[in-house]
Design an enzyme around this catalytic site. Structure first.
Site, PDB file in Angstrom:
ATOM      1  N   TRP A 139       8.409  -0.425  25.799  1.00  0.00           N
ATOM      2  CA  TRP A 139       9.762   0.128  25.836  1.00  0.00           C
ATOM      3  C   TRP A 139      10.666  -0.699  24.916  1.00  0.00           C
ATOM      4  O   TRP A 139      10.646  -1.924  24.981  1.00  0.00           O
ATOM      5  CB  TRP A 139      10.299   0.102  27.259  1.00  0.00           C
ATOM      6  CG  TRP A 139      11.465   1.022  27.452  1.00  0.00           C
ATOM      7  CD1 TRP A 139      12.775   0.753  27.175  1.00  0.00           C
ATOM      8  CD2 TRP A 139      11.437   2.365  27.949  1.00  0.00           C
ATOM      9  NE1 TRP A 139      13.558   1.838  27.463  1.00  0.00           N
ATOM     10  CE2 TRP A 139      12.759   2.850  27.944  1.00  0.00           C
ATOM     11  CE3 TRP A 139      10.410   3.202  28.402  1.00  0.00           C
ATOM     12  CZ2 TRP A 139      13.096   4.130  28.366  1.00  0.00           C
ATOM     13  CZ3 TRP A 139      10.738   4.469  28.827  1.00  0.00           C
ATOM     14  CH2 TRP A 139      12.079   4.929  28.800  1.00  0.00           C
ATOM     15  N   HIS A 181       5.909  -2.757  32.955  1.00  0.00           N
ATOM     16  CA  HIS A 181       5.969  -1.335  32.617  1.00  0.00           C
ATOM     17  C   HIS A 181       5.367  -1.024  31.255  1.00  0.00           C
ATOM     18  O   HIS A 181       5.841  -0.139  30.554  1.00  0.00           O
ATOM     19  CB  HIS A 181       7.418  -0.850  32.690  1.00  0.00           C
ATOM     20  CG  HIS A 181       8.001  -0.968  34.062  1.00  0.00           C
ATOM     21  ND1 HIS A 181       7.912   0.027  34.998  1.00  0.00           N
ATOM     22  CD2 HIS A 181       8.640  -1.999  34.662  1.00  0.00           C
ATOM     23  CE1 HIS A 181       8.491  -0.366  36.126  1.00  0.00           C
ATOM     24  NE2 HIS A 181       8.942  -1.589  35.941  1.00  0.00           N
ATOM     25  N   ASP A 189       5.529   2.818  39.025  1.00  0.00           N
ATOM     26  CA  ASP A 189       6.882   2.350  39.305  1.00  0.00           C
ATOM     27  C   ASP A 189       7.078   2.231  40.811  1.00  0.00           C
ATOM     28  O   ASP A 189       6.703   3.135  41.561  1.00  0.00           O
ATOM     29  CB  ASP A 189       7.931   3.349  38.791  1.00  0.00           C
ATOM     30  CG  ASP A 189       8.036   3.378  37.287  1.00  0.00           C
ATOM     31  OD1 ASP A 189       7.402   2.529  36.624  1.00  0.00           O
ATOM     32  OD2 ASP A 189       8.741   4.260  36.769  1.00  0.00           O
ATOM     33  N   HIS A 240      12.427  -0.384  41.007  1.00  0.00           N
ATOM     34  CA  HIS A 240      12.661  -0.243  39.565  1.00  0.00           C
ATOM     35  C   HIS A 240      14.010   0.421  39.284  1.00  0.00           C
ATOM     36  O   HIS A 240      14.674   0.092  38.294  1.00  0.00           O
ATOM     37  CB  HIS A 240      11.518   0.570  38.963  1.00  0.00           C
ATOM     38  CG  HIS A 240      11.593   0.787  37.491  1.00  0.00           C
ATOM     39  ND1 HIS A 240      11.846  -0.231  36.596  1.00  0.00           N
ATOM     40  CD2 HIS A 240      11.440   1.919  36.737  1.00  0.00           C
ATOM     41  CE1 HIS A 240      11.851   0.256  35.365  1.00  0.00           C
ATOM     42  NE2 HIS A 240      11.616   1.552  35.424  1.00  0.00           N
ATOM     43  N   HIS A 292      13.219  10.007  38.146  1.00  0.00           N
ATOM     44  CA  HIS A 292      12.863   8.955  39.093  1.00  0.00           C
ATOM     45  C   HIS A 292      13.503   9.192  40.461  1.00  0.00           C
ATOM     46  O   HIS A 292      12.837   9.124  41.501  1.00  0.00           O
ATOM     47  CB  HIS A 292      13.294   7.588  38.550  1.00  0.00           C
ATOM     48  CG  HIS A 292      12.440   7.052  37.454  1.00  0.00           C
ATOM     49  ND1 HIS A 292      12.591   7.449  36.139  1.00  0.00           N
ATOM     50  CD2 HIS A 292      11.432   6.143  37.457  1.00  0.00           C
ATOM     51  CE1 HIS A 292      11.713   6.790  35.385  1.00  0.00           C
ATOM     52  NE2 HIS A 292      10.993   6.001  36.164  1.00  0.00           N
ATOM     53  N   GLU A 315       2.649   6.388  35.391  1.00  0.00           N
ATOM     54  CA  GLU A 315       3.035   6.721  34.020  1.00  0.00           C
ATOM     55  C   GLU A 315       1.994   6.239  33.013  1.00  0.00           C
ATOM     56  O   GLU A 315       1.240   5.306  33.269  1.00  0.00           O
ATOM     57  CB  GLU A 315       4.402   6.124  33.695  1.00  0.00           C
ATOM     58  CG  GLU A 315       5.518   6.728  34.550  1.00  0.00           C
ATOM     59  CD  GLU A 315       6.855   6.008  34.451  1.00  0.00           C
ATOM     60  OE1 GLU A 315       7.884   6.674  34.655  1.00  0.00           O
ATOM     61  OE2 GLU A 315       6.876   4.780  34.174  1.00  0.00           O
TER      62      GLU A 315
END
Length: 217
Positions: free
Chosen positions: A18, A48, A54, A58, A159, A171
Site C-alpha cells: 500500500w 497488510h 483484516d 484495522h 469494511h 484480501e
C-alpha cells in the site's frame, strides 16, 4: 500428489505494498558462516501486504484484533465465483452468480493477479453487496484485490458494511488460475495478539471436482 491449490501471493522483496505503508523485506541477518551452525532471517513488514486478513481493529479503534477472531471462519467449504464483468461487488453482481447458501465466498474480479504491482483502483464491495452476502449466509469473503474499498476511500464503506453483517475479510487471494466452483479453504492468520491484520497462507482443494457451475450445490 497433493490437490491443494495455493492462492497466496508469493511473499518476497518485490511484493507490492500500500502506498506509504511499510513494504515487506527479508534478509539473512546471520549466516551459518557467522554463527557456526545456522542461517537466521529477519523480516520487516506491514500486516497488510500479500494475502492477508483484516481484523475490525484495522478500521475501528475498539474493534477485535487478530487473536480475538474465530479461527474456524478461515477453515471449511467455500465457493469461488467470477464477477469480472462488473465494476463493483454489489448485489446485482453477486446475484448473477450465486443464490444458494454458502459460508465462505472467494471472488475473482477483473483485476489481474500481479503481486508486484499495486493497482490504481479496485472493484469495491458495496453496502448492498455485503447485505446480500449476509442474506445467503456468508461469514467470510475473500477478494483478489488489496482492499474491499476503493484505494482512495476514507469512509471505508466496504469494511464497515462487512463488519455490520458479521463477515470476515480476506484480501489479495490469487484466483486467476482457479475455476469457479466448490472448494475446501484453509487461510489461517498468525496468532498476533494485538494486530489489526495478519498475513495468511491460503490454500484451497476442489470438492467434487471444484470446477462445477458456481450456482450448483
Amino acid at each position: 500428489m497433493s490437490c491443494w491449490i495455493d492462492i497466496s501471493q508469493p511473499v518476497n522483496n518485490q511484493l507490492a505494498h500500500w502506498p506509504g505503508d511499510q513494504p515487506f523485506h527479508y534478509h539473512t541477518a546471520l549466516t551459518k558462516e557467522m554463527t557456526g551452525s545456522v542461517n537466521i532471517g529477519r523480516i520487516t513488514t506491514s500486516a497488510h501486504v500479500g494475502t492477508h486478513t483484516d481484523a475490525p481493529y484495522h478500521f475501528l479503534d475498539d474493534g477485535k484484533k487478530i487473536l480475538d477472531l474465530e479461527v474456524d471462519r478461515y477453515i471449511g467449504p467455500c465457493k469461488v465465483i467470477d464477477i469480472g464483468s462488473f465494476a463493483a461487488i454489489n448485489e446485482e453482481a453477486l446475484k448473477s452468480k450465486i443464490t444458494q447458501p454458502t459460508e465462505r465466498l472467494l471472488i475473482r474480479t477483473s483485476l489481474p493477479n500481479n503481486p508486484e504491482r499495486f493497482p490504481d483502483d479496485v472493484p469495491p464491495i458495496t453496502a448492498d453487496g455485503a447485505a446480500y452476502m449476509r442474506s445467503i449466509g456468508v461469514h467470510l469473503v475473500g477478494v483478489d484485490t488489496p482492499s474491499v474499498d476503493p484505494v482512495s476511500s476514507k469512509d471505508m464503506i466496504g469494511h464497515h458494511s462487512l463488519f455490520a453483517n458479521d463477515i470476515y475479510i480476506l484480501e489479495n487471494v490469487m484466483l486467476d488460475h482457479v475455476d469457479e466452483g466448490d472448494y475446501e479453504l484453509i487461510a489461517l492468520p498468525l496468532p498476533l495478539q494485538d494486530a489489526d491484520g495478519s498475513l495468511v497462507r491460503a490454500v484451497i482443494k476442489p470438492i467434487n471436482g471444484g470446477n462445477r457451475d458456481a450456482e450448483s450445490t
